[in-house]
Scaffold this active site. Structure first.
Site, PDB file in Angstrom:
ATOM      1  N   CYS A 127       0.852  -1.192   0.000  1.00  0.00           N
ATOM      2  CA  CYS A 127       0.000   0.000   0.000  1.00  0.00           C
ATOM      3  C   CYS A 127       0.886   1.239   0.000  1.00  0.00           C
ATOM      4  CB  CYS A 127      -0.944   0.010   1.209  1.00  0.00           C
ATOM      5  SG  CYS A 127      -0.079   0.128   2.791  1.00  0.00           S
TER       6      CYS A 127
ATOM      7  N   ASP B  72      -4.315  -9.248  12.606  1.00  0.00           N
ATOM      8  CA  ASP B  72      -3.871  -8.308  13.620  1.00  0.00           C
ATOM      9  C   ASP B  72      -4.980  -8.240  14.670  1.00  0.00           C
ATOM     10  OD1 ASP B  72      -2.375  -6.390  14.924  1.00  0.00           O
ATOM     11  OD2 ASP B  72      -3.238  -4.734  13.795  1.00  0.00           O
TER      12      ASP B  72
END
Length: 802
Positions: free
Chosen positions: A58, A610
């Site tokens: 990203c 996460d």
């Protein structure tokens, strides 16, 4: 976990007291700090190198690489392209070399290699062209083959679902105009979306224009500006489209030139309204309207044809009237059906004849050929039976006018639903574009680079090297770096991390992110198509265009079996599914790199999550406090609150008033994953997790250990507060589990997909969360860069097992 709540930078008192309201920005050197320009020129000129950077996912990754590269001595400029996995670096060979640059990139956590043949890499450009008139896989294959045959074209992707072509070509061998001419020769309409050159494009509406001569005069005035590449004029819309190099000029220059052109100075330019004048969305809306109108008119003519042939024939009275002979065996019903089906066949269905002719002219067959063959067979056979019935006293034929009319009507309905669905899938890209703020505050500087004024402008008017003011709570209007001020930026739109990131002078910022607190002055470095947000949009668009392996197989089938309707549907179904999948993913914050990634998803046997903001809500709150020193609770909250950037309901209400007074903190340092430290009222305050305290060789009292153990055992995080190197208290922080987390893990287990949680939190708190949602494997106290390494280790282990 401590940093999720308290690792936030507070604005220094000096930021408002010592600094003048007219900040001064010294010119940044173009050579290493401490080295004069003269010395640099004596030791050699600058060099340029291009590196491949593998592993970026990203714009946040690209930003990290850029930031670390610019910290190297001797780096003049570094630009990272996340889409093409490349980094272009301008540097001084006397101070740094290619090997050191590669090492710096690898230190960030990515694989780097010098691209030797720089000229060849630079010569390839990417052109995007919107194609009108494609109806099936055969159409897209025809365009693909025609473009691929052109000398200089390296790679071609034609997406039927998005109606766009992405062409990789050598500009020395072929131009984008020649590519468009080739598309037009195949019988399809084309509109240039981008040329792949280092250009940006803006559309302007000009008021006060009365004649075509005035538009030509404005066109010539803009064309004369340095950096302007192309000017397109639409007199009927009073629209001027300008393609330009952002390093040399910008939209405000165009508006100023338009306003000063002519003796009367009656011209006024503004940003052309979105959705008007031939943009992608306006084209899509017009296409939807056209198909709806066509279907509506076909329905008006087809309904009575259907009724006379399928319904009224079973009603005795009406049937007798329809069967009344007019000439020989010709009946009233046959005349009605012939008259009503003819405009459907030749006027409303004209588009199918046009498409079939264009396809056959180039030796290919598409869906239009199939429709034309089928409907013509039914229509002309019916005409034959009608004529023969009218000329014969004995022949009583059966017509099929309703077949051709209804077939065209159903196909038009399908086309209408198809373009409607395409319009909805592109809404994800529109949402991404809306992340950018509508306005920005432009600062004006004098010759000594002091701020002398400010003006609110449309964010699309920002030019490179502009100084932009970002107030607390506002979105950052452009990619750039901080010139003045300090604050925290919420970059969750890019990184997915709920924790704001501390920013101070020299740090890079990303357009569209939110300034949590404090005033920042930003120097714009990437605007328009260069911005991180624009790159994300292009990434989503490229993903929607990319063909999955199964789609290539479907295309081959469709190419040879056009006469069958099912393969045509198969050829369209796969790219539509890819487009919908990537679009919906983008709207949910998930960027999918094309159909190949989607197709490979069924092979996934392990998913790494996460914790904060993914499995949990990502908004931790203080739920309990224990003091370990003889001090007033009010004072304790006051010192802790001073390390926060802004008032927050997370701290108990008794401290809110004090937080609003902004006590201020100096020498503030944010320690990623662990906590923060600062000096507040001449007292050293450290707020963080257990490891942060132990790293400083500070003993943790038994009372604090007990509360930490108790807190972590119930899925909470214990935060220690040190005042003057002594543990003063413990805060218990809770981050609730997301409502759907348990269901997701359960479904993945049912699919035999293993779930692993990787977090920077401690073992007890993380394990408690994992037990709640059903995850068995937990990796704790991992930093951001370590999380990437854990994923790579799991991938390597999985490959070994295979």
């Amino acid at each position: 976990m401590a940093s999720k709540l308290l690792a936030l930078a507070c604005i220094r008192k000096e930021s408002y007291g010592d600094l003048s309201p007219r900040p001064h920005y010294p010119l940044m050197p173009k050579y290493p700090k401490g080295v004069s320009a003269q010395a640099t020129s004596l030791q050699g000129s600058e060099a340029k190198a291009i590196f491949s950077v593998i592993g970026m996912t990203c714009s946040a990754c690209a930003g990290s690489v850029e930031k670390d590269l610019k910290r190297l001595p001797g780096i003049k400029e570094a630009v990272v392209d996340v889409l093409n996995n490349k980094a272009q670096v301008l540097f001084y060979p006397s101070f740094v070399n290619e090997e050191s640059i590669c090492e710096a990139i690898e230190d960030v956590g990515f694989q780097a290699a010098l691209i030797e043949d720089e000229t060849n890499e630079k010569s390839i450009q990417v052109c995007r062209i919107r194609i009108n008139g494609m109806t099936c896989t055969s159409c897209s294959s025809t365009v693909e083959n025609v473009l691929q045959a052109i000398p200089g074209v390296q790679k071609v992707q034609v997406a039927l679902a998005t109606e766009e072509a992405e062409v990789h070509y050598d500009p020395k061998s072929v131009t984008y105009n020649q590519l468009m001419e080739a598309i037009e020769d195949t019988g399809f309409g084309d509109i240039l979306v981008s040329t792949g050159e280092d250009m940006s494009k803006i559309n302007l509406r000009v008021d006060g224009v009365r004649t075509d001569n005035s538009m030509r005069m404005l066109e010539n005035s803009i064309q004369a500006l340095p950096g302007v590449q192309a000017v397109e004029v639409s007199p009927e819309l009073k629209k001027i489209s300008v393609s330009y190099k952002p390093d040399m000029t910008g939209p405000r220059n165009f508006i100023r030139v338009i306003g000063s052109t002519g003796s009367s100075k009656r011209f006024k330019a503004t940003i052309f309204p979105e959705g008007e004048g031939g943009g992608r969305e306006s084209h899509r809306k017009e296409e939807i309207k056209q198909y709806f109108r066509s279907f509506l008119w076909s329905l008006i003519f087809t309904t009575p044809v259907f009724l006379t042939s399928m319904v009224f024939m079973y009603i005795p009275g009406i049937k007798h009237g329809l069967d009344t002979k007019v000439v020989n065996m010709l009946t009233i019903g046959e005349i009605i059906r012939w008259v009503l089906s003819t405009p459907v066949q030749f006027i409303i269905g004209r588009r199918f004849y046009t498409g079939a002719y264009k396809a056959l002219r180039h030796g290919s067959a598409n869906m239009d050929v199939l429709i034309a063959l089928g409907t013509n067979a039914a229509y002309f056979y019916s005409v034959y039976t009608v004529i023969r019935a009218a000329t014969s006293p004995n022949f009583e034929g059966t017509d099929f006018f309703e077949t051709s009319a209804m077939l065209i009507s159903f196909i038009l309905l399908g086309k209408y639903l198809e373009v409607l669905a395409k319009g909805k899938t592109s809404a994800a890209i529109a949402k991404l574009m809306n992340l950018a703020p509508e306005t920005a505050i432009l600062l004006t500087l004098d010759e000594d680079r002091n701020v002398i004024g400010e003006e609110e402008i449309d964010s699309r008017l920002i030019q490179k090297n502009d100084i932009i003011k970002v107030i607390p709570g506002a979105k950052v209007a452009s990619d750039g770096f901080v010139l003045w001020g300090q604050s925290h930026i919420n970059e969750s739109m890019i990184t997915g991390e709920a924790r704001p990131v501390a920013k101070r002078k020299g740090d890079t910022v990303i357009g569209g992110t939110v300034n949590e607190n404090g005033v920042l002055h930003i120097k714009a470095t990437k605007v328009g198509s260069e911005s991180a947000l624009a790159q994300i949009v292009r990434l989503v668009e490229s993903a929607q265009m990319a063909k999955a392996p199964v789609q290539k197989f479907a295309d081959r089938i469709s190419r040879y079996f056009v006469p069958l309707p099912v393969p045509c549907a198969l050829g369209l179904a796969t790219p539509t599914a890819v487009m919908v999948g990537t679009g919906v993913g983008a709207s949910q914050g998930v960027l999918i790199k094309g159909g190949q990634a989607l197709e490979g998803a069924h092979k996934v046997n392990c998913i790494v999550f996460d914790k904060t903001g993914t499995l949990t809500v990502g908004k931790p709150v203080v739920v309990n406090t224990r003091l370990l020193r003889n001090m007033v609770l009010h004072e304790f909250y006051e010192l802790v609150a001073a390390t926060e950037p802004r008032p927050s309901s997370n701290i108990p209400r008794s401290s809110e008033k004090m937080k609003r007074t902004l006590l201020g903190a100096r020498d503030f340092i944010s320690i990623t994953v662990h906590g923060v430290k600062a000096i507040v009222r001449k007292r050293k305050v450290i707020v963080g997790n257990k490891s942060l305290i132990l790293d400083r060789n500070i003993a943790i009292p038994a009372g604090a250990e007990d509360m930490l153990t108790e807190t972590e055992g119930i899925a909470r995080t214990g935060i220690l507060v040190l005042i003057d190197r002594k543990v003063a208290g413990v805060l218990a922080i809770s981050d609730p589990v997301k409502s759907g987390a348990h269901e997701v893990i359960f479904i993945l287990k049912y699919m035999n997909v293993r779930s692993i949680m990787v977090t920077g939190d401690n073992m007890r708190a993380a394990s408690s969360i994992a037990r709640q949602i059903g995850i068995e494997t937990v990796i704790t106290e991992a930093k951001s860069e370590q999380k990437i390494d854990k994923v790579k280790e799991l991938q390597e282990f999985n490959q070994m097992l295979e």
